[in-house]
Design a protein around this motif. Structure first.
Motif, short mmCIF file in Angstrom:
data_model
loop_
_atom_site.label_atom_id
_atom_site.label_comp_id
_atom_site.label_asym_id
_atom_site.label_seq_id
_atom_site.Cartn_x
_atom_site.Cartn_y
_atom_site.Cartn_z
N VAL A 67 -4.98 0.76 -8.87
CA VAL A 67 -5.68 0.49 -7.60
C VAL A 67 -6.29 -0.92 -7.64
O VAL A 67 -6.16 -1.70 -6.69
CB VAL A 67 -6.76 1.57 -7.34
N ALA A 68 -6.93 -1.24 -8.75
CA ALA A 68 -7.54 -2.56 -8.89
C ALA A 68 -6.47 -3.66 -8.90
O ALA A 68 -6.69 -4.77 -8.39
CB ALA A 68 -8.38 -2.63 -10.16
N HIS A 69 -5.31 -3.35 -9.47
CA HIS A 69 -4.24 -4.36 -9.52
C HIS A 69 -3.72 -4.64 -8.10
O HIS A 69 -3.46 -5.80 -7.75
CB HIS A 69 -3.11 -3.89 -10.43
N TYR A 70 -3.59 -3.59 -7.31
CA TYR A 70 -3.20 -3.80 -5.90
C TYR A 70 -4.23 -4.72 -5.21
O TYR A 70 -3.85 -5.68 -4.54
CB TYR A 70 -3.10 -2.45 -5.17
N ASP A 71 -5.51 -4.41 -5.41
CA ASP A 71 -6.55 -5.23 -4.77
C ASP A 71 -6.48 -6.68 -5.25
O ASP A 71 -6.70 -7.61 -4.47
CB ASP A 71 -7.95 -4.66 -5.07
N TRP A 72 -6.15 -6.86 -6.51
CA TRP A 72 -6.03 -8.21 -7.08
C TRP A 72 -4.88 -8.97 -6.39
O TRP A 72 -5.02 -10.14 -6.04
CB TRP A 72 -5.79 -8.11 -8.58
N LEU A 73 -3.75 -8.28 -6.21
CA LEU A 73 -2.61 -8.93 -5.54
C LEU A 73 -3.00 -9.34 -4.12
O LEU A 73 -2.69 -10.46 -3.68
CB LEU A 73 -1.40 -7.99 -5.49
N VAL A 74 -3.69 -8.44 -3.42
CA VAL A 74 -4.10 -8.74 -2.04
C VAL A 74 -5.08 -9.92 -2.04
O VAL A 74 -4.97 -10.84 -1.23
CB VAL A 74 -4.74 -7.49 -1.39
N GLU A 75 -5.97 -9.91 -3.00
CA GLU A 75 -6.96 -10.99 -3.09
C GLU A 75 -6.28 -12.34 -3.39
O GLU A 75 -6.71 -13.39 -2.93
CB GLU A 75 -7.97 -10.62 -4.19
N CYS A 76 -5.16 -12.29 -4.12
CA CYS A 76 -4.39 -13.53 -4.38
C CYS A 76 -3.60 -13.95 -3.14
O CYS A 76 -2.96 -15.01 -3.15
CB CYS A 76 -3.41 -13.32 -5.54
N GLY A 77 -3.56 -13.10 -2.12
CA GLY A 77 -2.89 -13.49 -0.87
C GLY A 77 -1.55 -12.79 -0.63
O GLY A 77 -0.82 -13.15 0.31
N VAL A 78 -1.21 -11.80 -1.45
CA VAL A 78 0.07 -11.09 -1.24
C VAL A 78 -0.11 -10.13 -0.07
O VAL A 78 -1.00 -9.27 -0.10
CB VAL A 78 0.50 -10.31 -2.52
N PRO A 79 0.74 -10.28 0.98
CA PRO A 79 0.55 -9.44 2.18
C PRO A 79 1.33 -8.13 2.10
O PRO A 79 2.48 -8.10 1.66
CB PRO A 79 1.15 -10.31 3.28
N PHE A 80 0.71 -7.02 2.48
CA PHE A 80 1.39 -5.72 2.55
C PHE A 80 1.12 -5.13 3.94
O PHE A 80 -0.03 -5.06 4.35
CB PHE A 80 0.85 -4.76 1.48
N LYS A 81 2.18 -4.69 4.61
CA LYS A 81 2.00 -4.10 5.94
C LYS A 81 1.80 -2.59 5.78
O LYS A 81 2.63 -1.92 5.15
CB LYS A 81 3.25 -4.37 6.77
N PRO A 82 0.73 -2.03 6.35
CA PRO A 82 0.43 -0.61 6.12
C PRO A 82 1.32 0.32 6.96
O PRO A 82 0.85 1.03 7.84
CB PRO A 82 -1.04 -0.49 6.51
N VAL A 83 2.61 0.27 6.69
CA VAL A 83 3.57 1.15 7.38
C VAL A 83 4.48 1.77 6.33
O VAL A 83 5.01 1.07 5.46
CB VAL A 83 4.41 0.36 8.41
N PHE A 84 4.64 3.09 6.42
CA PHE A 84 5.48 3.83 5.47
C PHE A 84 6.91 3.91 6.00
O PHE A 84 7.13 4.13 7.19
CB PHE A 84 4.90 5.24 5.31
N TYR A 85 7.88 3.73 5.11
CA TYR A 85 9.30 3.88 5.47
C TYR A 85 9.82 5.13 4.77
O TYR A 85 9.86 5.18 3.54
CB TYR A 85 10.07 2.64 5.03
N GLY A 86 10.22 6.13 5.54
CA GLY A 86 10.52 7.44 4.95
C GLY A 86 11.99 7.76 4.79
O GLY A 86 12.34 8.84 4.36
N GLU A 87 12.87 6.81 5.12
CA GLU A 87 14.31 7.08 5.02
C GLU A 87 14.82 6.86 3.59
O GLU A 87 14.27 6.03 2.87
CB GLU A 87 15.08 6.13 5.95
N PRO A 88 15.89 7.57 3.21
CA PRO A 88 16.53 7.25 1.91
C PRO A 88 17.10 5.82 1.99
O PRO A 88 17.82 5.51 2.94
CB PRO A 88 17.67 8.26 1.81
N ALA A 89 16.75 4.98 1.05
CA ALA A 89 17.22 3.58 1.09
C ALA A 89 16.88 2.89 -0.22
O ALA A 89 16.02 3.36 -0.97
CB ALA A 89 16.54 2.83 2.24
N TRP A 90 17.55 1.80 -0.49
CA TRP A 90 17.14 0.95 -1.61
C TRP A 90 15.90 0.15 -1.23
O TRP A 90 15.04 -0.12 -2.05
CB TRP A 90 18.26 -0.02 -1.98
N GLU A 91 15.87 -0.29 0.02
CA GLU A 91 14.74 -1.07 0.51
C GLU A 91 14.45 -0.64 1.94
O GLU A 91 15.34 -0.11 2.60
CB GLU A 91 15.08 -2.58 0.52
#
Ligand code: FAD
Length: 484
Positions: A107-131
């Motif tokens: 959890v803290a590592h995620y916060d660290w990435l965000v604090e460094c400026g890494v953007p994550f969009k809060p949307v879940f993708y539920g389909e089978p996929a590689w990406e």
């Protein structure tokens, strides 16, 4: 490969507190944390710019335990559930101490990435996929919600993807959106980087402490002194044929999901100092096909038999195909499944399969595929008999994906299609210290990323490499920055 002794070095061309070899994900994370710990940091990168394999990567970072992104997408998770999954799915032989540290710090590592400026969009993708199809930020990326893991630990999606518009794998991917903010952060902290600098030797004091490196730039030898520590973050050995032949021969002759700079230099240099290695035979294996197709069909071997639940992580199917079935596998689909997969698939063209054979009957298809008479028919009979009731008692594909395969059948030839990268590397402690074969740390020497044996001891989930590379890279940077 043997180290120089400090007495061999007449003069040092460059000096820093912490010298980091490699400016991919592990090197960048180490650089940020070493600089934050007050060290003067110099990164030596062999290529003409930062990034390594990380900047080309899809960008999954495997995180969990209840990150802000998981919560924003409506998922509960705990470090215990994450650890239970990783110990089962990354083994056999997963490192309990590393897995525990990783899950507790996730959890803290995620916060660290965000604090460094890494953007994550809060949307879940539920389909089978590689990406995900677009810039969604969260996905299942390790088979957590499929047999057997759904019964081992409460499932939660843990593939965290940096947001990027118009991403194109191999050209522009989520990995770039991980690397750019990390490198920008390092630059703001005063980290110096030298490009076109290829490290080729370590330098040790008389007592065995690593105190520098020798690099080469444009044919010239450059001596670099490290006052506090050296961090090896030069990637794995997927592009060294001799090392593959010795440790992971299944990968020989196939596409390496890495960059050519992954030539095993870190392992060789540290082994020359007595370093231990671990899990050198473990490999990530990709099957270049959209899981939307796999999940709707039967994956069979050259005996016409199923061997894995098709709704699991596709990399797990790839591993089973390469290591247990000699890469001799096929995907059998009916017309309805094929058409449905094509309709819902958001994958690029190179992941869209074409059937090599199409036939009105299972026996005709098996004959064209060259399978033993009656074998595919028997497999199909058992599959369909239970599928009528929405069940798969043999391999436990989830009821949602089980449907009898009827009418004309097609088969996709998967033989020889797998690709991958080696997961083994230097034995390290939880702070990135490189361990001697006797288990003690080699003073002054740290490593992280695919140069090391990390979280994945055998199995894999998308995001483990960028995850353990950045997590243990930070720890290695901090440890290397400590004053001697
Ligand atoms: P890298 O990020 O490659 O960095 C190593 C750096 O060291 C490179 O810049 C290299 O040039 C430099 N170097 C090498 N030798 C020397 C030397 N002698 N001197 C100085 N510098 C040197 N992993 C995930 O977790 N999630 C994903 O979604 C994902 N997708 C991927 C997609 C693709 C197409 C590929 C190729 C890989 C993907 N991976 C993914 C794997 C992941 O990118 C790598 O395993 C990860 O980047 C390893 O991190 P690293 O820091 O060890 O190596």
């Amino acid at each position: 490969m043997r180290p120089y002794t400090a007495a061999d070095i007449e003069a040092w061309d460059l000096t820093a507190d912490v010298v980091i070899a490699g400016y991919g994900v592990a090197g960048a994370a180490a650089a940020v944390e070493a600089a934050r710990a007050g060290a003067e940091v110099l990164v030596l990168e062999r290529a003409g710019g930062w990034g390594g394999a990380a900047a080309l990567a899809g960008g999954f970072v495997y995180l969990g335990g209840g990150t802000a992104l998981q919560r924003a997408c409506g998922f509960d998770d705990s470090p215990e559930a994450m650890a239970a999954f990783l110990m089962a799915a990354m083994g056999p032989g997963a490192d309990q101490a590393k897995v525990s540290a990783y899950c507790e710090g996730s959890v803290a590592h995620y916060d660290w990435l965000v604090e460094c400026g890494v953007p994550f969009k809060p949307v879940f993708y539920g389909e089978p996929a590689w990406e995900p199809a677009a810039d969604e930020g969260l996905m299942y990326s390790g088979g957590e919600n499929a047999h057997p893991f759904d019964e081992i630990a409460p499932p939660a999606p843990r593939g965290h993807l940096p947001q990027m518009e118009n991403k194109r794998t191999g050209e522009r991917g989520g990995g770039y959106m991980l690397m750019k903010p990390l490198v920008d952060t390092a630059e703001r902290l005063g980290v110096e980087a030298r490009y076109g600098m290829r490290i080729e030797r370590l330098v040790v004091e008389r007592d065995g402490t690593v105190c520098g490196v020798v690099a080469r730039t444009y044919g010239e030898r450059v001596t670099v002194r490290a006052r506090r520590g050296v961090v090896l973050a030069t990637g794995g050995f997927t592009y060294d044929e001799e090392m593959l032949a010795a440790h992971a021969p299944r990968l020989l002759g196939r596409a390496g999901a890495a960059v050519e700079e992954h030539d095993g230099i870190a392992v060789k240099l540290a082994q020359a100092l007595g370093a231990g290695v671990a899990h050198m035979d473990a490999c990530e294996v990709a099957l270049p096909m959209d899981p939307q197709y796999l999940i709707r069909g039967m994956v069979v071997n050259d005996q016409g038999q199923r061997f894995i639940n098709e709704d699991t992580y596709p990399g797990r199917i790839g591993q089973a195909a390469l290591f247990q079935q000699d890469d001799q596998t096929f995907l059998v689909l009916d017309e309805e499944g094929f058409e449905e997969a094509r309709r819902v698939s958001a994958a690029p063209e190179f992941l869209q399969p074409r059937p090599a054979w199409v036939c009105a009957s299972a026996s005709g298809l098996a004959a064209e595929m060259g399978l033993p008479p009656g074998a595919l028919e028997a497999t199909l009979d058992v599959y369909n008999r239970h599928a009528e009731n929405g069940r798969d008692p043999l391999l436990h594909k989830a009821a949602r994906w089980v449907r009898p395969l009827r009418g004309p059948l097609g088969a996709v030839d998967l033989r020889g299609m797998t690709a991958g990268f080696a997961l083994g590397g230097l034995a390290t402690g939880a702070d990135g210290e490189v361990l001697h074969v006797d288990g003690s740390p080699i003073p002054g020497l740290y490593a992280a990323g695919r140069a090391t044996a990390g979280i994945a001891a055998w199995g894999y989930a998308s995001g483990i490499s960028l995850g353990d590379g950045s997590f243990f890279g930070r720890r290695a940077g901090r440890a290397a920055a400590r004053k001697r």
